[in-house]
Write a protein that holds these residues in place. Structure first.
Motif, PDB file in Angstrom:
ATOM      1  N   ASN A 273       0.854  -1.189   0.000  1.00 23.25           N
ATOM      2  CA  ASN A 273       0.000   0.000   0.000  1.00 23.25           C
ATOM      3  C   ASN A 273       0.888   1.236   0.000  1.00 23.25           C
ATOM      4  O   ASN A 273       1.143   1.839   1.057  1.00 23.25           O
ATOM      5  N   SER A 275       0.390   4.297  -0.914  1.00 21.51           N
ATOM      6  CA  SER A 275      -0.243   5.541  -0.466  1.00 21.51           C
ATOM      7  C   SER A 275      -0.098   5.725   1.039  1.00 21.51           C
ATOM      8  O   SER A 275       0.225   6.813   1.525  1.00 21.51           O
ATOM      9  N   THR A 293      -3.380  12.698  -6.396  1.00 19.78           N
ATOM     10  CA  THR A 293      -3.351  11.290  -6.806  1.00 19.78           C
ATOM     11  C   THR A 293      -2.698  11.161  -8.171  1.00 19.78           C
ATOM     12  O   THR A 293      -3.046  11.863  -9.107  1.00 19.78           O
ATOM     13  N   ARG A 299      -2.471   1.496 -11.150  1.00 16.77           N
ATOM     14  CA  ARG A 299      -2.512   1.698  -9.700  1.00 16.77           C
ATOM     15  C   ARG A 299      -2.564   3.178  -9.353  1.00 16.77           C
ATOM     16  O   ARG A 299      -1.687   3.947  -9.745  1.00 16.77           O
ATOM     17  N   THR A 405     -11.371   5.751 -10.062  1.00 18.25           N
ATOM     18  CA  THR A 405     -10.351   4.952  -9.386  1.00 18.25           C
ATOM     19  C   THR A 405      -9.554   5.802  -8.394  1.00 18.25           C
ATOM     20  O   THR A 405      -9.246   5.364  -7.280  1.00 18.25           O
ATOM     21  N   ARG A 406      -9.243   7.023  -8.783  1.00 17.27           N
ATOM     22  CA  ARG A 406      -8.492   7.925  -7.893  1.00 17.27           C
ATOM     23  C   ARG A 406      -9.315   8.249  -6.644  1.00 17.27           C
ATOM     24  O   ARG A 406      -8.782   8.265  -5.527  1.00 17.27           O
ATOM     25  N   GLU A 409      -9.337   5.376  -4.136  1.00 20.58           N
ATOM     26  CA  GLU A 409      -8.118   5.288  -3.332  1.00 20.58           C
ATOM     27  C   GLU A 409      -8.100   6.370  -2.259  1.00 20.58           C
ATOM     28  O   GLU A 409      -7.700   6.116  -1.114  1.00 20.58           O
ATOM     29  N   LYS A 412     -10.457   5.411   0.531  1.00 19.17           N
ATOM     30  CA  LYS A 412      -9.881   4.323   1.328  1.00 19.17           C
ATOM     31  C   LYS A 412      -8.851   4.840   2.328  1.00 19.17           C
ATOM     32  O   LYS A 412      -8.684   4.283   3.412  1.00 19.17           O
TER      33      LYS A 412
END
Length: 450
Positions: A273, A275, A293, A299, A405-406, A409, A412
């Motif tokens: 991970n 990030s 991002t 990814r 998708t960004r 993330e 999350k």
């Protein structure tokens, strides 16, 4: 009988251009003093059966069978694992961890009861054993040889028939048929050609370790990157613990995919991970710190952009940029000055991407602009806000790709607000727990942020 004298040619050691006489500057790549004299080897007469052609629909698809290396980050960059008969070139600065990665990869393959061959032209077998012991990569399935003659290497590979072959490094390999020194353009090209033909014929995946020049390119002719199937660059700063494995060419997968590793005393550790790791030490309510991002292949990775804008002490203002394109940062600073009225021309600008990551995607433009404005105004951006968008010269904020998708993330990782181009915000619905705000111009973005 008089023997036919070999003809001398001059070869550029930068690009491989051949000339009948010495030249001060290469006409192909404009590099000075790069020509070296070499003896032209006589053309070999090939013997054997006539070449064959095959109907397209009769060719088997077993070439797409992949071998997982046991290192998930490496498999991700390769597109799912090693393809049978593929030739992979891995480049990087000296000491960045290329040999460490190769030994750990072979250890992972050996644990799956696969026999692998590691050929080193730079270390003795005792040195390889010491390094492997430190890494915990001493496995009975790893065969080791210290050899630089490519003919002898091919003989070892043909006799042992390993599942994977690693050459460390390609610049140390030489063919006795050529009179030039190891590491020259002719030797590197010839050794790579021999290994490529062997890999295609035998179906054995072959990994070549290559040195990188001071310009950041793999040493040897540019033709080297065209000959191989996959080119991976191992990036990183020795002063940082993180290493980025980036695919810049891949015939069997997507390009610009990255794998993240952390260098430790016992070798490389995978970072599942990135990030979370890159944002772990982010300061709270700090002016000049903005999260954005970046898409690296498939990814999304959250990165922290840091800016410091301060008055110059006299003379020309300094522009020191790390991890970003300095020309792009200068362009965005000019947009800020023209469209928002921030007087950045008389200030020093320092920018950095935390963690030693390199980001070159246009979607981070708004993050750069926000970080510069935040530092100049000495006002912090909300800690739960992610800023995205490409900035044009007229100050407009343009759409970005993979926005959903960004945002996923960012959600999350605990972020609850996303500032994006209005054209992108209209097409998507914000996920639960995320506030999506669209902006048209840089001026509007500054009003929303400060």
């Amino acid at each position: 009988m008089v023997k036919k004298q070999q003809k001398s040619i001059f070869v550029c050691q930068s690009c491989g251009h051949r000339a009948p006489r010495w030249m001060g500057r290469c006409p192909e790549c404009d590099v000075w003093d790069s020509f070296m004299e070499e003896r032209e080897a006589p053309a070999a007469v090939r013997k054997g059966s006539e070449p064959k052609v095959y109907p397209m629909d009769s060719i088997p698809l077993d070439a797409e069978k992949r071998t997982e290396t046991g290192i998930a980050e490496l498999d991700r960059v390769l597109g799912g694992g090693l393809v049978s008969g593929s030739l992979v070139l891995i480049g990087g600065d000296p000491g960045i961890g290329k040999s460490t990665l190769m030994l750990q990869t072979l250890a992972g393959l050996a644990e799956k009861e696969r026999e692998v061959l590691y050929v080193s032209g730079e270390e003795s077998i005792r040195q390889i054993r010491l390094r492997s012991q430190r890494l915990g990569a001493v496995k009975p399935g790893i065969l080791v040889a210290a050899e630089t003659d490519v003919e002898r290497v091919l003989h070892l590979a043909e006799a042992g028939k390993p599942d994977v072959l690693v050459i460390d490094s390609i610049q140390t390999m030489f063919s006795p048929e050529l009179s030039s020194a190891p590491g020259s353009v002719s030797q590197v090209r010839e050794a790579t050609l021999r290994l490529m033909l062997f890999a295609k014929k035998s179906g054995i995946p072959t990994l070549l370790v290559g040195h990188v020049t001071k310009d950041g390119a793999i040493a040897g002719p540019r033709l080297l990157e065209h000959m191989v199937d996959t080119v991976l660059y191992f990036e990183g700063d020795r002063n940082h613990v993180f290493r980025i494995l980036r695919a810049v060419k891949n015939r069997f997968g997507s390009t610009n995919e990255i794998g993240v590793f952390e260098m430790q005393d016992v070798g490389l550790r995978e970072v599942g991970n990135p990030s979370a790791v890159f944002l772990a030490e982010r300061p709270e309510a700090a002016a000049g710190s903005v999260v954005t991002t970046s898409m690296e292949g498939s990814r999304p990775i959250l990165v922290e952009l840091q800016a410091l804008v301060t008055g110059t002490g006299g003379g020309s203002p300094r522009r020191t940029i790390a991890g970003l394109d300095s020309n792009r940062v200068a362009l965005l600073a000019a947009v800020l000055e023209k469209k928002v009225g921030l007087n950045l021309a008389g200030h020093d600008i320092f920018m950095n991407v935390a963690g030693g990551v390199k980001v070159d995607e246009p979607a981070v433009d708004m993050g750069v602009v926000a970080a510069l404005a935040s530092s100049f105004l000495d006002r912090a951006v909300d800690g739960k806000t992610v800023v995205l968008g490409e900035v044009g010269l007229t100050g407009e904020v343009r759409a970005v790709s993979h926005l959903e998708t960004r945002m996923g993330e960012a959600l999350k990782m605990g972020f609850s607000r996303c500032l994006v181009p209005v054209s992108s915000a209209r097409r998507l619905q914000a996920p639960e727990g995320m506030v999506l705000e669209g902006v048209k111009t840089v001026e509007e973005a500054m009003e929303r942020l400060f």
